[in-house]
Scaffold this motif. Structure first.
Motif, short mmCIF file in Angstrom:
data_model
loop_
_atom_site.label_atom_id
_atom_site.label_comp_id
_atom_site.label_asym_id
_atom_site.label_seq_id
_atom_site.Cartn_x
_atom_site.Cartn_y
_atom_site.Cartn_z
N HIS A 1 25.04 -20.45 155.02
CA HIS A 1 25.92 -20.10 156.13
C HIS A 1 26.38 -21.35 156.88
O HIS A 1 27.54 -21.43 157.32
N PRO B 1 29.89 -17.44 154.96
CA PRO B 1 29.43 -16.19 154.34
C PRO B 1 29.86 -16.11 152.88
O PRO B 1 30.87 -16.70 152.48
N ASP C 1 26.86 -10.11 154.72
CA ASP C 1 28.02 -10.81 154.16
C ASP C 1 28.76 -9.92 153.16
O ASP C 1 30.00 -9.80 153.21
#
Length: 226
Positions: A74, A79, A124
């Motif tokens: 991240h 993501p 995500d």
């Protein structure tokens, strides 16, 4: 060429031959590949073989390692949109008496890694406009043999978990009153030797296509669809 532009795909267990073939196919289709494995040397070789690949070292069977991996991905990449699970291995033979606990625990690492990684990146995958999960299973599930009982049991669990991921995509779309955007698909093979290109092509096609066409599908790459 299928269009995967703007997609970030995490390939778990990427340091095998199938991982390199997968990374090359995904990159060639326009995706950004995040490759994860346990060997720094093998990941360095992958970066050289497939320029543009971003690599991270982690033990995916360790929940702490996966938590750290999620933070690093991240922070450095952002993501992810999709997950390809290639963590695997084989041990078997000797009938039921030959199915040792040590062998089972070795094989179980693949399923454990899938659970940890898919949970860690679930937000995500759900948030992506094209969330995708692809998992490799085995044709052994059609007729489990005594000498492969450990292996078949782990693959059965893997398929059950992946189908639950598929349901999660369906439920989220239904609850939010929108079209299905995410999909989880299972590919069954007898063995990956010689099928690396076929698997990579199938994954690229599934990731580029309509989610409804592949979600919760079990596809036998040796010929038929289950």
């Amino acid at each position: 060429m299928s269009d995967l532009n703007s997609l970030t795909v995490l390939v778990a267990g990427a340091t095998s031959t199938s991982g390199e073939v997968m990374a090359r196919a995904l990159t060639g289709a326009g995706a950004r590949v995040v490759a994860v494995g346990r060997s720094d040397d093998k990941l360095a070789a992958l970066r050289e073989a497939v320029p543009g690949t971003v690599t991270f070292t982690a033990d995916l069977a360790s929940e702490d390692d996966v938590a750290s991996l999620t933070e690093r991905v991240h922070a450095e990449v952002g993501p992810i949109d999709a997950l390809v699970h290639l963590v695997g291995g084989w041990r078997g033979g000797g009938g039921l008496a030959g199915q040792s606990e040590a062998d089972y625990r070795f094989l179980e690492n693949s399923f454990t890694a899938l659970r940890f990684v898919s949970r860690a990146f679930d937000a995500d995958l759900q948030a992506s406009s094209r969330g995708r999960v692809a998992v490799v299973s085995s044709t052994a599930l059609k007729r489990p043999l005594a000498g492969g009982a450990n292996y078949a049991a782990v693959k059965a669990a893997t398929e059950a978990w992946t189908r639950a991921l598929a349901h999660g995509f369906t439920k989220a779309a239904r609850d939010e009153g929108r079209d299905l955007s995410g999909a989880a698909v299972i590919y069954r093979v007898k063995g990956l030797d010689g099928l690396e290109e076929s698997l990579a092509d199938a994954v690229v096609t599934a990731f580029a296509g309509d989610a409804a066409d592949v979600n919760d599908q079990i596809i036998d790459l040796t010929g038929s669809q289950a």
